[in-house]
Write a protein that holds these residues in place. Structure first.
Motif, mmCIF file in Angstrom:
data_model
loop_
_atom_site.group_PDB
_atom_site.id
_atom_site.type_symbol
_atom_site.label_atom_id
_atom_site.label_comp_id
_atom_site.label_asym_id
_atom_site.label_seq_id
_atom_site.Cartn_x
_atom_site.Cartn_y
_atom_site.Cartn_z
ATOM 1 N N MET A 18 0.842 -1.210 0.000
ATOM 2 C CA MET A 18 0.000 0.000 0.000
ATOM 3 C C MET A 18 0.870 1.249 0.000
ATOM 4 O O MET A 18 0.583 2.212 -0.712
ATOM 5 N N GLY A 38 2.284 1.962 -3.392
ATOM 6 C CA GLY A 38 1.329 2.147 -4.471
ATOM 7 C C GLY A 38 1.068 0.890 -5.283
ATOM 8 O O GLY A 38 0.348 0.918 -6.271
ATOM 9 N N ALA A 88 -0.544 -1.617 -4.171
ATOM 10 C CA ALA A 88 -1.887 -2.056 -3.761
ATOM 11 C C ALA A 88 -2.661 -0.811 -3.352
ATOM 12 O O ALA A 88 -2.066 0.161 -2.864
ATOM 13 N N PRO A 89 -3.975 -0.824 -3.538
ATOM 14 C CA PRO A 89 -4.765 0.339 -3.127
ATOM 15 C C PRO A 89 -4.688 0.539 -1.615
ATOM 16 O O PRO A 89 -4.660 -0.423 -0.857
ATOM 17 N N PHE A 90 -4.645 1.789 -1.206
ATOM 18 C CA PHE A 90 -4.559 2.089 0.220
ATOM 19 C C PHE A 90 -5.907 1.855 0.886
ATOM 20 O O PHE A 90 -6.938 2.331 0.439
ATOM 21 N N ASP A 91 -5.876 1.087 1.960
ATOM 22 C CA ASP A 91 -7.040 0.806 2.795
ATOM 23 C C ASP A 91 -6.562 0.998 4.229
ATOM 24 O O ASP A 91 -5.827 0.158 4.770
#
Length: 155
Positions: free
Chosen positions: A51, A54, A56-59
């Motif tokens: 994350m 970048g 992986a999408p930030f959650d």
């Protein structure tokens, strides 16, 4: 609720694992234990690092959960580096772990501290804070790997 369950699971794992770590009957058991612990740490830290970079999408919620687990697990493998646990199964531990135990302990302590900082950063929900903390964890991991982890598995 999910976070509470994760925390309870991690705490239970820690409570069960710490006494076991001190009682390895065979070096093979210690090697399997520490390799398993490092794999779990890497899996949870890797999710946060993905994350931060970048990939992986930030959650924010997932980052906080994974950082908390990685932080909780961070100290587990170090109890499995007792005398005689350098042989028994293929592993990548260098002899320097046992030759310079104080330096190895300091490297482990640094990683645990950096994981704690990552946990705190993730709790804020700030991607920028997480990115900074991921860098600290990555640096501590690299430093330990450079000094104490062989490139190839032993025979």
């Amino acid at each position: 609720m999910k976070r509470l369950l994760l925390t309870l699971a991690a705490t239970a794992t820690l409570a069960v694992s710490l006494p076991a770590a001190a009682q390895f009957q065979k070096s093979e058991d210690a090697i399997k234990y520490r390799q398993g612990a490092f794999n779990l740490i890497a899996a949870h830290f890797g999710r946060v690092a993905a994350m931060a970079s970048g990939r992986a999408p930030f959650d924010a919620k997932a980052a906080a959960e994974n950082a908390a687990l990685a932080s909780t697990l961070a100290s587990l493998p170090f109890g499995a580096f007792g005398e005689g646990t350098d042989k028994g199964l293929p592993n990548r531990a260098k002899a320097d772990i046992w030759k310079d135990a104080a330096k190895f302990k300091a490297a482990g302590d640094k990683m645990v501290a950096e994981m704690g900082k990552l946990d705190a950063a993730a709790k804020t929900g700030s991607l920028d804070a997480i990115k900074a903390a991921v860098g600290g964890v990555g640096g501590s991991c690299k430093g330990c790997h450079d000094d104490f982890r062989a490139e190839r598995y032993s025979n």
